[in-house]
Motif scaffolding. Structure first.
Motif, PDB file in Angstrom:
ATOM      1  N   SER A   1      23.723  50.975  70.846  1.00 11.92           N
ATOM      2  CA  SER A   1      23.471  49.601  71.304  1.00 11.92           C
ATOM      3  C   SER A   1      22.504  49.577  72.486  1.00 11.92           C
ATOM      4  CB  SER A   1      24.775  48.900  71.661  1.00 11.92           C
ATOM      5  OG  SER A   1      25.437  49.591  72.698  1.00 11.92           O
ATOM      6  N   ALA A   2      22.588  50.572  73.363  1.00 12.73           N
ATOM      7  CA  ALA A   2      21.649  50.639  74.485  1.00 12.73           C
ATOM      8  C   ALA A   2      20.244  50.929  73.982  1.00 12.73           C
ATOM      9  CB  ALA A   2      22.088  51.702  75.478  1.00 12.73           C
ATOM     10  N   ALA A   3      20.115  51.798  72.990  1.00 16.80           N
ATOM     11  CA  ALA A   3      18.796  52.106  72.437  1.00 16.80           C
ATOM     12  C   ALA A   3      18.189  50.884  71.762  1.00 16.80           C
ATOM     13  CB  ALA A   3      18.912  53.268  71.446  1.00 16.80           C
ATOM     14  N   VAL A   4      19.014  50.119  71.064  1.00 13.70           N
ATOM     15  CA  VAL A   4      18.523  48.890  70.429  1.00 13.70           C
ATOM     16  C   VAL A   4      18.069  47.900  71.494  1.00 13.70           C
ATOM     17  CG1 VAL A   4      19.241  46.882  69.059  1.00 13.70           C
ATOM     18  CG2 VAL A   4      19.891  49.179  68.329  1.00 13.70           C
ATOM     19  N   SER A   5      18.848  47.748  72.559  1.00 15.67           N
ATOM     20  CA  SER A   5      18.490  46.822  73.644  1.00 15.67           C
ATOM     21  C   SER A   5      17.180  47.229  74.307  1.00 15.67           C
ATOM     22  CB  SER A   5      19.594  46.773  74.688  1.00 15.67           C
ATOM     23  OG  SER A   5      20.775  46.288  74.136  1.00 15.67           O
ATOM     24  N   VAL A   6      17.032  48.514  74.600  1.00 17.39           N
ATOM     25  CA  VAL A   6      15.798  49.002  75.218  1.00 17.39           C
ATOM     26  C   VAL A   6      14.622  48.828  74.258  1.00 17.39           C
ATOM     27  CG1 VAL A   6      14.634  51.069  76.070  1.00 17.39           C
ATOM     28  CG2 VAL A   6      16.957  50.558  76.802  1.00 17.39           C
ATOM     29  N   GLY A   7      14.844  49.062  72.984  1.00 19.62           N
ATOM     30  CA  GLY A   7      13.783  48.885  71.992  1.00 19.62           C
ATOM     31  C   GLY A   7      13.317  47.442  71.896  1.00 19.62           C
ATOM     32  N   ILE A   8      14.265  46.503  71.869  1.00 20.06           N
ATOM     33  CA  ILE A   8      13.914  45.081  71.812  1.00 20.06           C
ATOM     34  C   ILE A   8      13.154  44.679  73.071  1.00 20.06           C
ATOM     35  CG2 ILE A   8      14.884  42.747  71.865  1.00 20.06           C
ATOM     36  CD1 ILE A   8      17.110  43.806  70.013  1.00 20.06           C
ATOM     37  N   PHE A   9      13.617  45.136  74.230  1.00 18.96           N
ATOM     38  CA  PHE A   9      12.934  44.850  75.485  1.00 18.96           C
ATOM     39  C   PHE A   9      11.513  45.412  75.468  1.00 18.96           C
ATOM     40  CE2 PHE A   9      11.809  46.088  79.848  1.00 18.96           C
ATOM     41  CZ  PHE A   9      11.833  44.845  80.447  1.00 18.96           C
ATOM     42  N   ALA A  10      11.345  46.630  74.980  1.00 19.38           N
ATOM     43  CA  ALA A  10      10.019  47.266  74.933  1.00 19.38           C
ATOM     44  C   ALA A  10       9.077  46.493  74.015  1.00 19.38           C
ATOM     45  CB  ALA A  10      10.142  48.719  74.488  1.00 19.38           C
ATOM     46  N   VAL A  11       9.583  46.040  72.862  1.00 17.40           N
ATOM     47  CA  VAL A  11       8.742  45.276  71.931  1.00 17.40           C
ATOM     48  C   VAL A  11       8.272  43.979  72.586  1.00 17.40           C
ATOM     49  CG1 VAL A  11       8.810  43.929  69.785  1.00 17.40           C
ATOM     50  CG2 VAL A  11       9.684  46.265  69.818  1.00 17.40           C
ATOM     51  N   PHE A  12       9.189  43.277  73.258  1.00 19.70           N
ATOM     52  CA  PHE A  12       8.798  42.023  73.912  1.00 19.70           C
ATOM     53  C   PHE A  12       7.840  42.264  75.077  1.00 19.70           C
ATOM     54  CE2 PHE A  12      12.303  40.112  71.576  1.00 19.70           C
ATOM     55  CZ  PHE A  12      11.727  38.899  71.218  1.00 19.70           C
ATOM     56  N   MET A  13       8.027  43.338  75.816  1.00 20.79           N
ATOM     57  CA  MET A  13       7.105  43.657  76.908  1.00 20.79           C
ATOM     58  C   MET A  13       5.713  43.977  76.366  1.00 20.79           C
ATOM     59  SD  MET A  13       8.439  43.072  79.758  1.00 20.79           S
ATOM     60  CE  MET A  13       7.246  43.811  80.832  1.00 20.79           C
ATOM     61  N   LEU A  14       5.648  44.758  75.313  1.00 25.88           N
ATOM     62  CA  LEU A  14       4.349  45.073  74.701  1.00 25.88           C
ATOM     63  C   LEU A  14       3.686  43.820  74.147  1.00 25.88           C
ATOM     64  CD1 LEU A  14       5.169  48.443  72.917  1.00 25.88           C
ATOM     65  CD2 LEU A  14       3.678  48.099  74.904  1.00 25.88           C
ATOM     66  N   ALA A  15       4.475  42.936  73.548  1.00 24.06           N
ATOM     67  CA  ALA A  15       3.914  41.675  73.046  1.00 24.06           C
ATOM     68  C   ALA A  15       3.377  40.821  74.188  1.00 24.06           C
ATOM     69  CB  ALA A  15       4.980  40.912  72.259  1.00 24.06           C
ATOM     70  N   ALA A  16       4.086  40.778  75.317  1.00 27.96           N
ATOM     71  CA  ALA A  16       3.629  39.999  76.468  1.00 27.96           C
ATOM     72  C   ALA A  16       2.329  40.571  77.023  1.00 27.96           C
ATOM     73  CB  ALA A  16       4.702  39.970  77.550  1.00 27.96           C
ATOM     74  N   VAL A  17       2.231  41.894  77.127  1.00 28.31           N
ATOM     75  CA  VAL A  17       1.004  42.518  77.616  1.00 28.31           C
ATOM     76  C   VAL A  17      -0.139  42.262  76.647  1.00 28.31           C
ATOM     77  CG1 VAL A  17      -0.086  44.745  78.095  1.00 28.31           C
ATOM     78  CG2 VAL A  17       2.176  44.248  79.010  1.00 28.31           C
ATOM     79  N   ALA A  18       0.119  42.372  75.346  1.00 31.34           N
ATOM     80  CA  ALA A  18      -0.926  42.129  74.341  1.00 31.34           C
ATOM     81  C   ALA A  18      -1.418  40.691  74.409  1.00 31.34           C
ATOM     82  CB  ALA A  18      -0.397  42.454  72.946  1.00 31.34           C
ATOM     83  N   LEU A  19      -0.495  39.732  74.537  1.00 39.37           N
ATOM     84  CA  LEU A  19      -0.913  38.331  74.662  1.00 39.37           C
ATOM     85  C   LEU A  19      -1.724  38.103  75.927  1.00 39.37           C
ATOM     86  CD1 LEU A  19       2.224  36.355  73.460  1.00 39.37           C
ATOM     87  CD2 LEU A  19      -0.037  36.384  72.418  1.00 39.37           C
ATOM     88  N   GLY A  20      -1.324  38.730  77.015  1.00 34.37           N
ATOM     89  CA  GLY A  20      -2.076  38.602  78.264  1.00 34.37           C
ATOM     90  C   GLY A  20      -3.480  39.151  78.140  1.00 34.37           C
ATOM     91  N   LEU A  21      -3.624  40.293  77.491  1.00 34.89           N
ATOM     92  CA  LEU A  21      -4.953  40.877  77.309  1.00 34.89           C
ATOM     93  C   LEU A  21      -5.797  40.062  76.334  1.00 34.89           C
ATOM     94  CD1 LEU A  21      -4.040  44.672  77.245  1.00 34.89           C
ATOM     95  CD2 LEU A  21      -5.144  43.387  79.086  1.00 34.89           C
ATOM     96  N   LEU A  22      -5.174  39.517  75.291  1.00 35.42           N
ATOM     97  CA  LEU A  22      -5.913  38.675  74.361  1.00 35.42           C
ATOM     98  C   LEU A  22      -6.384  37.378  75.009  1.00 35.42           C
ATOM     99  CD1 LEU A  22      -3.845  39.084  71.077  1.00 35.42           C
ATOM    100  CD2 LEU A  22      -6.183  39.872  71.508  1.00 35.42           C
ATOM    101  N   SER A  23      -5.628  36.894  75.990  1.00 37.42           N
ATOM    102  CA  SER A  23      -6.020  35.643  76.654  1.00 37.42           C
ATOM    103  C   SER A  23      -7.259  35.811  77.518  1.00 37.42           C
ATOM    104  CB  SER A  23      -4.865  35.115  77.496  1.00 37.42           C
ATOM    105  OG  SER A  23      -4.676  35.921  78.640  1.00 37.42           O
ATOM    106  N   LEU A  24      -7.649  37.038  77.802  1.00 37.03           N
ATOM    107  CA  LEU A  24      -8.841  37.283  78.618  1.00 37.03           C
ATOM    108  C   LEU A  24     -10.142  37.095  77.846  1.00 37.03           C
ATOM    109  CD1 LEU A  24      -7.761  40.438  80.634  1.00 37.03           C
ATOM    110  CD2 LEU A  24      -8.039  38.114  81.481  1.00 37.03           C
ATOM    111  N   ARG A  25     -10.055  37.064  76.528  1.00 37.06           N
ATOM    112  CA  ARG A  25     -11.274  36.936  75.732  1.00 37.06           C
ATOM    113  C   ARG A  25     -11.985  35.628  76.053  1.00 37.06           C
ATOM    114  NH1 ARG A  25     -10.032  36.896  69.925  1.00 37.06           N
ATOM    115  NH2 ARG A  25      -8.281  35.683  70.687  1.00 37.06           N
TER     116      ARG A  25
END
Length: 142
Positions: free
Chosen positions: A4-28
């Motif tokens: 359950s901890a691995a799943v929680s960390v995985g979900i958090f990591a996916v959302f963090m990567l998505a947030a960073v990707a959206l932030g970088l895409l917004s710079l275009r």
């Protein structure tokens, strides 16, 4: 690490990567060297996003946790919180657009710029910056 901890960390990591990707895409298509683009989003954030930002500033952990504990200790007088938040929004509704137009017309970015420009005094703007920083630090230390 448990499953359950691995799943929680995985979900958090996916959302963090998505947030960073959206932030970088917004710079275009944006001028990254422009101070207005960096500090105030090129003055193009819109009413809904500004409302969400204001709500995030107002409804902080103090509003939910600190105010509840404070009202438990002191009782009825804590209801002034409702009044000052309502008055703050009403004043912001009237003063905010005036400040926005003034800052936009004179290419200013924050309250220190507005103060220094309005009173033609860079040291006064610096003093406002120092005072607001100290106020913020003391306010978050409560």
């Amino acid at each position: 690490m448990s499953t359950s901890a691995a799943v929680s960390v995985g979900i958090f990591a996916v959302f963090m990567l998505a947030a960073v990707a959206l932030g970088l895409l917004s710079l275009r298509g944006r001028d990254r060297a422009n101070l207005a683009e960096w500090s105030i989003g090129g003055r193009s954030l819109g009413v809904v996003l500004i409302f969400v930002l204001m709500a995030g500033e107002t409804y902080t952990s103090f509003s939910y946790l600190g105010a509840a504990g404070w009202s438990y200790n002191y009782g009825m007088p804590v209801f002034y919180l409702l009044a000052y938040l309502a008055i703050g929004f009403a004043v912001g509704y009237v003063i905010g657009p005036i400040l926005w137009h003034y800052a936009h017309r004179n290419k200013l970015h924050n309250i220190t710029d507005i103060t220094a420009y309005r009173f033609d005094s860079p040291w006064f703007g610096d003093a406002v910056a120092i005072l607001t920083t100290v106020h913020h630090l003391l306010g978050s230390a409560r």
